[in-house]
Design an enzyme around this catalytic site. Structure first.
Site, PDB file in Angstrom:
ATOM      1  N   LEU A 266       0.840  -1.200   0.000  1.00  0.00           N
ATOM      2  CA  LEU A 266       0.000   0.000   0.000  1.00  0.00           C
ATOM      3  C   LEU A 266       0.875   1.251   0.000  1.00  0.00           C
ATOM      4  O   LEU A 266       0.938   2.007   0.971  1.00  0.00           O
ATOM      5  CB  LEU A 266      -0.940  -0.010   1.208  1.00  0.00           C
ATOM      6  CG  LEU A 266      -1.964  -1.141   1.255  1.00  0.00           C
ATOM      7  CD1 LEU A 266      -3.011  -0.862   2.332  1.00  0.00           C
ATOM      8  CD2 LEU A 266      -2.645  -1.356  -0.093  1.00  0.00           C
ATOM      9  N   HIS A 267       1.532   1.476  -1.123  1.00  0.00           N
ATOM     10  CA  HIS A 267       2.428   2.628  -1.255  1.00  0.00           C
ATOM     11  C   HIS A 267       1.681   3.948  -1.012  1.00  0.00           C
ATOM     12  O   HIS A 267       2.110   4.789  -0.222  1.00  0.00           O
ATOM     13  CB  HIS A 267       3.024   2.664  -2.666  1.00  0.00           C
ATOM     14  CG  HIS A 267       3.578   1.377  -3.152  1.00  0.00           C
ATOM     15  ND1 HIS A 267       4.826   0.926  -2.802  1.00  0.00           N
ATOM     16  CD2 HIS A 267       3.056   0.427  -3.976  1.00  0.00           C
ATOM     17  CE1 HIS A 267       5.065  -0.238  -3.392  1.00  0.00           C
ATOM     18  NE2 HIS A 267       4.005  -0.557  -4.107  1.00  0.00           N
TER      19      HIS A 267
END
Length: 344
Positions: A266-267
């Site tokens: 989940l950048h």
């Protein structure tokens, strides 16, 4: 007592993790989302616009303007990532149709208008290629002095790339724009916070964490498994959780096929969270530049930790993060927001 709301402007190339970043902001009471810029990246810019408008429709949000950005990077041909995010950018998820329209000005102008409307207080977040921001900076060189805080998801520092051996996706798609943004912020009163793969790949969503989110939304569902039939649709009893689960399943499958495990990095939600609370990450200041001509290294982000260039720092580079603290916050906020939608 009321909490002061922070004006936030988000520039996204809405794929799976960008969508979660948007929802994180929707569920953050201290954030006032004042605009969304659509940028070409994970998918083409027209599809990104549709995704942004569809998410707003799904979430019942009618007062956030969405602007279309450039259809291509500054100089290079556009590359997209449907293999990672699905044909429409949101994996297996489908969004509702909407009659909402885009603004009559482009995304670069949207950046400038937001900065002038909220001088010294605007928080900018860029989770895609930096094309729109670079174009805005060309038109308004004072932008770095108008924006209170800029958070960029991009680059990889002392870390492998995910697009080439040394380059991260966002920077690799439009390295010229990234180079212009870093140069433009060199004398800014507030250095941009840059979150590269070296920190964002620590934010690994698992089926168990996604189930915790569904539970928090009051829509429990069985954890996904690598043994599930590919494309199995979510049966969660909440429309937003169904969209997030259907999107994340595709993302899980992609990461599994890459040999990284049945998980999802989940950048972009980390960038959204850090924009509201910079203390979520530890940073180091350094001069940063982008390689533009290297045969093997184009798009590589270089931090001069040792001062070889003799330049002042132009970025605060994220170097450490606590994933558990981040996920607690994400689950609380997105879960509570999803619950409000089920009551409408």
């Amino acid at each position: 007592m009321s909490t002061e709301r922070l004006p936030v402007f988000l520039d996204v190339d809405t794929g799976v993790d960008d969508a979660m970043a948007l929802v994180y902001l929707f569920g953050s009471p201290e954030a006032e989302l004042v605009g969304i810029a659509s940028t070409a990246g994970n998918v083409g810019v027209h599809q990104v616009c549709e995704n942004n408008l569809g998410l707003l429709e799904l979430c019942g949000i009618t007062d956030v303007p969405v602007s279309k950005g450039s259809e291509s990077p500054l100089t290079a041909p556009l590359r997209t990532a449907e293999d990672t995010h699905g044909p429409q950018g949101l994996g297996y998820a489908r969004l509702p149709a909407t009659s909402a329209r885009l603004t009559d000005h482009d995304a670069a102008q949207a950046w400038i208008r937001a900065a002038h409307a909220h001088p010294g207080t605007l928080i900018g977040i860029a989770t895609g290629p930096l094309t729109n921001l670079a174009l805005a900076l060309r038109a308004e060189p004072a932008l770095p002095r108008l924006i209170r805080r800029l958070v960029i998801m991009g680059g990889a520092f002392d870390y492998r790339g995910n697009t080439t051996p040394v380059a991260e996706w966002n920077t690799s798609v439009d390295p010229e724009s990234a180079a212009e943004v870093f140069a433009g912020w060199a004398d800014a009163p507030s250095l941009p916070i840059v979150l590269g793969l070296n920190v964002t790949e620590n934010i690994a969503l698992t089926p168990e964490l996604l189930s915790r989110l569904a539970d928090a939304a009051g829509a429990p569902s069985a954890p996904m498994s690598v043994h599930d039939t590919r494309g199995t649709a979510s049966a969660a009893g909440n429309a937003l959780i169904r969209v997030l689960e259907d999107a994340m399943r595709f993302y899980f499958e992609f990461h599994h096929d890459q040999g990284e495990g049945y998980l999802a990095h989940l950048h972009d939600p980390l960038a959204a969270a850090v924009a509201l609370d910079p203390e979520l990450v530890a940073c180091r200041a350094a001069p940063v530049d982008v390689e533009l001509t290297g045969t093997l290294t184009r798009g590589m982000t270089i931090a001069d930790w040792s001062g070889h260039w003799g330049r002042e720092p132009n970025a605060l580079i994220g170097v450490e993060v606590d994933p558990a603290a981040f996920f607690d916050r994400l689950i609380d906020r997105v879960g509570a927001f999803a619950q409000t939608l089920s009551r409408r």
